[in-house]
Design a protein around this motif. Structure first.
Motif, PDB file in Angstrom:
ATOM      1  N   ARG A 179       0.833  -1.197   0.000  1.00 25.34           N
ATOM      2  CA  ARG A 179       0.000   0.000   0.000  1.00 25.34           C
ATOM      3  C   ARG A 179       0.871   1.252   0.000  1.00 25.34           C
ATOM      4  NH1 ARG A 179      -5.300  -0.974   0.915  1.00 25.34           N
ATOM      5  NH2 ARG A 179      -5.877  -3.059   1.661  1.00 25.34           N
ATOM      6  N   ILE A 180       0.456   2.240  -0.775  1.00 25.16           N
ATOM      7  CA  ILE A 180       1.173   3.509  -0.828  1.00 25.16           C
ATOM      8  C   ILE A 180       0.686   4.364   0.338  1.00 25.16           C
ATOM      9  CG2 ILE A 180       1.604   5.600  -2.162  1.00 25.16           C
ATOM     10  CD1 ILE A 180       1.157   3.953  -4.685  1.00 25.16           C
ATOM     11  N   ILE A 181       1.554   4.551   1.334  1.00 25.74           N
ATOM     12  CA  ILE A 181       1.135   5.308   2.523  1.00 25.74           C
ATOM     13  C   ILE A 181       1.655   6.746   2.509  1.00 25.74           C
ATOM     14  CG2 ILE A 181       0.896   3.241   3.936  1.00 25.74           C
ATOM     15  CD1 ILE A 181       3.619   3.894   5.160  1.00 25.74           C
ATOM     16  N   ILE A 182       2.672   7.016   1.680  1.00 27.80           N
ATOM     17  CA  ILE A 182       3.146   8.393   1.507  1.00 27.80           C
ATOM     18  C   ILE A 182       3.414   8.616   0.024  1.00 27.80           C
ATOM     19  CG2 ILE A 182       4.917  10.107   2.061  1.00 27.80           C
ATOM     20  CD1 ILE A 182       5.511   8.611   4.616  1.00 27.80           C
ATOM     21  N   LYS A 183       2.943   9.720  -0.474  1.00 31.22           N
ATOM     22  CA  LYS A 183       3.211  10.078  -1.873  1.00 31.22           C
ATOM     23  C   LYS A 183       3.441  11.575  -1.961  1.00 31.22           C
ATOM     24  CE  LYS A 183      -0.080   9.881  -4.960  1.00 31.22           C
ATOM     25  NZ  LYS A 183      -1.071   9.332  -5.917  1.00 31.22           N
ATOM     26  N   GLU A 184       4.596  11.933  -2.491  1.00 31.53           N
ATOM     27  CA  GLU A 184       4.985  13.337  -2.686  1.00 31.53           C
ATOM     28  C   GLU A 184       4.862  14.150  -1.401  1.00 31.53           C
ATOM     29  OE1 GLU A 184       2.445  14.466  -5.897  1.00 31.53           O
ATOM     30  OE2 GLU A 184       3.745  13.558  -7.413  1.00 31.53           O
ATOM     31  N   GLY A 185       5.414  13.580  -0.341  1.00 31.32           N
ATOM     32  CA  GLY A 185       5.495  14.300   0.923  1.00 31.32           C
ATOM     33  C   GLY A 185       4.218  14.380   1.721  1.00 31.32           C
ATOM     34  N   ARG A 186       3.194  13.593   1.344  1.00 31.20           N
ATOM     35  CA  ARG A 186       1.925  13.610   2.075  1.00 31.20           C
ATOM     36  C   ARG A 186       1.499  12.183   2.434  1.00 31.20           C
ATOM     37  NH1 ARG A 186      -1.950  18.081  -0.951  1.00 31.20           N
ATOM     38  NH2 ARG A 186      -0.559  19.885  -0.662  1.00 31.20           N
ATOM     39  N   ILE A 187       1.015  12.035   3.656  1.00 29.82           N
ATOM     40  CA  ILE A 187       0.553  10.729   4.114  1.00 29.82           C
ATOM     41  C   ILE A 187      -0.832  10.449   3.546  1.00 29.82           C
ATOM     42  CG2 ILE A 187      -0.136   9.363   6.119  1.00 29.82           C
ATOM     43  CD1 ILE A 187       1.924  10.811   7.769  1.00 29.82           C
ATOM     44  N   ASN A 188      -1.002   9.252   3.019  1.00 33.74           N
ATOM     45  CA  ASN A 188      -2.314   8.812   2.544  1.00 33.74           C
ATOM     46  C   ASN A 188      -3.010   8.112   3.709  1.00 33.74           C
ATOM     47  OD1 ASN A 188      -4.514   7.485   1.373  1.00 33.74           O
ATOM     48  ND2 ASN A 188      -3.430   7.123  -0.549  1.00 33.74           N
ATOM     49  N   PHE A 189      -3.816   8.850   4.448  1.00 37.74           N
ATOM     50  CA  PHE A 189      -4.425   8.317   5.664  1.00 37.74           C
ATOM     51  C   PHE A 189      -5.432   7.206   5.381  1.00 37.74           C
ATOM     52  CE2 PHE A 189      -2.869  12.460   7.072  1.00 37.74           C
ATOM     53  CZ  PHE A 189      -2.236  12.102   8.261  1.00 37.74           C
ATOM     54  N   LYS A 190      -6.053   7.257   4.211  1.00 40.20           N
ATOM     55  CA  LYS A 190      -7.002   6.203   3.854  1.00 40.20           C
ATOM     56  C   LYS A 190      -6.292   4.864   3.722  1.00 40.20           C
ATOM     57  CE  LYS A 190     -10.490   4.997   0.404  1.00 40.20           C
ATOM     58  NZ  LYS A 190     -11.159   5.406  -0.871  1.00 40.20           N
ATOM     59  N   GLU A 191      -5.152   4.862   3.036  1.00 39.31           N
ATOM     60  CA  GLU A 191      -4.375   3.636   2.879  1.00 39.31           C
ATOM     61  C   GLU A 191      -3.730   3.230   4.199  1.00 39.31           C
ATOM     62  OE1 GLU A 191      -3.579   1.556  -0.101  1.00 39.31           O
ATOM     63  OE2 GLU A 191      -5.558   2.444  -0.360  1.00 39.31           O
ATOM     64  N   LEU A 192      -3.259   4.209   4.941  1.00 37.44           N
ATOM     65  CA  LEU A 192      -2.598   3.927   6.220  1.00 37.44           C
ATOM     66  C   LEU A 192      -3.557   3.243   7.188  1.00 37.44           C
ATOM     67  CD1 LEU A 192       0.000   4.234   7.870  1.00 37.44           C
ATOM     68  CD2 LEU A 192      -0.852   6.468   8.631  1.00 37.44           C
ATOM     69  N   LYS A 193      -4.808   3.652   7.157  1.00 37.36           N
ATOM     70  CA  LYS A 193      -5.815   3.057   8.039  1.00 37.36           C
ATOM     71  C   LYS A 193      -6.000   1.573   7.748  1.00 37.36           C
ATOM     72  CE  LYS A 193     -10.570   3.723   9.622  1.00 37.36           C
ATOM     73  NZ  LYS A 193     -11.824   4.510   9.436  1.00 37.36           N
ATOM     74  N   GLN A 194      -5.872   1.193   6.479  1.00 38.93           N
ATOM     75  CA  GLN A 194      -6.026  -0.208   6.089  1.00 38.93           C
ATOM     76  C   GLN A 194      -4.893  -1.084   6.616  1.00 38.93           C
ATOM     77  OE1 GLN A 194      -8.772  -1.320   4.471  1.00 38.93           O
ATOM     78  NE2 GLN A 194      -9.543   0.781   4.528  1.00 38.93           N
ATOM     79  N   THR A 195      -3.774  -0.470   6.991  1.00 41.66           N
ATOM     80  CA  THR A 195      -2.628  -1.239   7.492  1.00 41.66           C
ATOM     81  C   THR A 195      -2.629  -1.353   9.017  1.00 41.66           C
ATOM     82  OG1 THR A 195      -1.192   0.703   7.701  1.00 41.66           O
ATOM     83  CG2 THR A 195      -1.262  -0.396   5.540  1.00 41.66           C
TER      84      THR A 195
END
Length: 234
Positions: A179-195
């Motif tokens: 899962r991509i949890i950070i992209k271009e210096g920003r956290i993807n909280f939706k993906e992070l929640k899945q982990t």
């Protein structure tokens, strides 16, 4: 048949007749051109994209052409397209008429010239397509089929197939897409929640493992084994 000639104005019926004639005319032309010309596009898709593009473009570039006729023509063509798709799904015989059947061009390491001729491709094109699939010798090919969308499906002889874990009867784990949890210096909280991880965990691991901050991360992925991979801006 006056509606085929240039006129000051056309009636709605004449615009509709023009659109119908243009549709079937271009369908015939595209069929005659062969599969290579419309590579990666189905015949109907190719015709509808070509016609609608031209219909809409002309009134936008010629002030003497009204938009009304183009809109009517486009609506008629879309209706014809949808009817054609429905007919293809419902009547197999019509499907075979519009969509070209697959053509065998290589079988058991032998090039079938009749197949190449029917598909309207040259030896050079065949070799190029095989090279793109990393096949250096036609004799390694058990079967090659020219598909309706212009692509070649290639099946190697079993003895030239790459060795895989299943060939050696080795048990493997199921595939898991990180899962991509950070992209271009920003956290993807939706993906992070899945982990089942939180922002604090990410920040802590970045500091401990990479001595960096979230803003410096171009891309960071996390798999189901908690393996964090980080790509920094460089």
């Amino acid at each position: 048949m006056n509606f085929l000639q240039g006129q000051e104005a056309l009636t709605n019926i004449e615009w509709i007749l023009r659109a119908i004639i243009a549709f079937f005319f271009l369908l015939t032309v595209a069929k005659l051109l062969g599969q290579r010309t419309i590579s990666q596009l189905r015949l109907l898709d190719f015709v509808i994209a070509l016609v609608i593009g031209n219909i809409i473009a002309h009134p936008l570039s010629d002030e003497h052409l009204g938009l009304k006729g183009s809109i009517i023509s486009t609506i008629v063509l879309v209706a014809l397209y949808l009817c054609s798709i429905f007919s293809i799904l419902k009547f197999p015989s019509l499907r075979r008429l519009i969509n070209s059947s697959p053509i065998t061009i290589v079988q058991d390491g032998e090039i079938l010239y009749k197949g190449l001729k029917k598909a309207r491709i040259s030896i050079d094109v065949l070799i190029e397509e095989l090279r793109q699939q990393k096949i250096d010798d036609v004799e390694k090919v058990s079967l090659a089929i020219w598909e309706a969308d212009g692509n070649i499906s290639v099946f190697l002889h079993p003895k030239y197939e790459p060795i895989t874990p299943s060939t050696l009867q080795i048990e493997t784990e199921s595939f898991n897409l990180p899962r991509i949890i950070i992209k271009e210096g920003r956290i993807n909280f939706k993906e992070l929640k899945q982990t089942s991880r939180d922002e604090g965990w990410v920040v802590s691991n970045l500091e401990n493992l990479y001595q960096t901050e979230v803003k410096n991360v171009l891309l960071a992925t996390l798999d189901n084994k908690d393996n964090l991979k980080v790509f920094l801006y460089k």
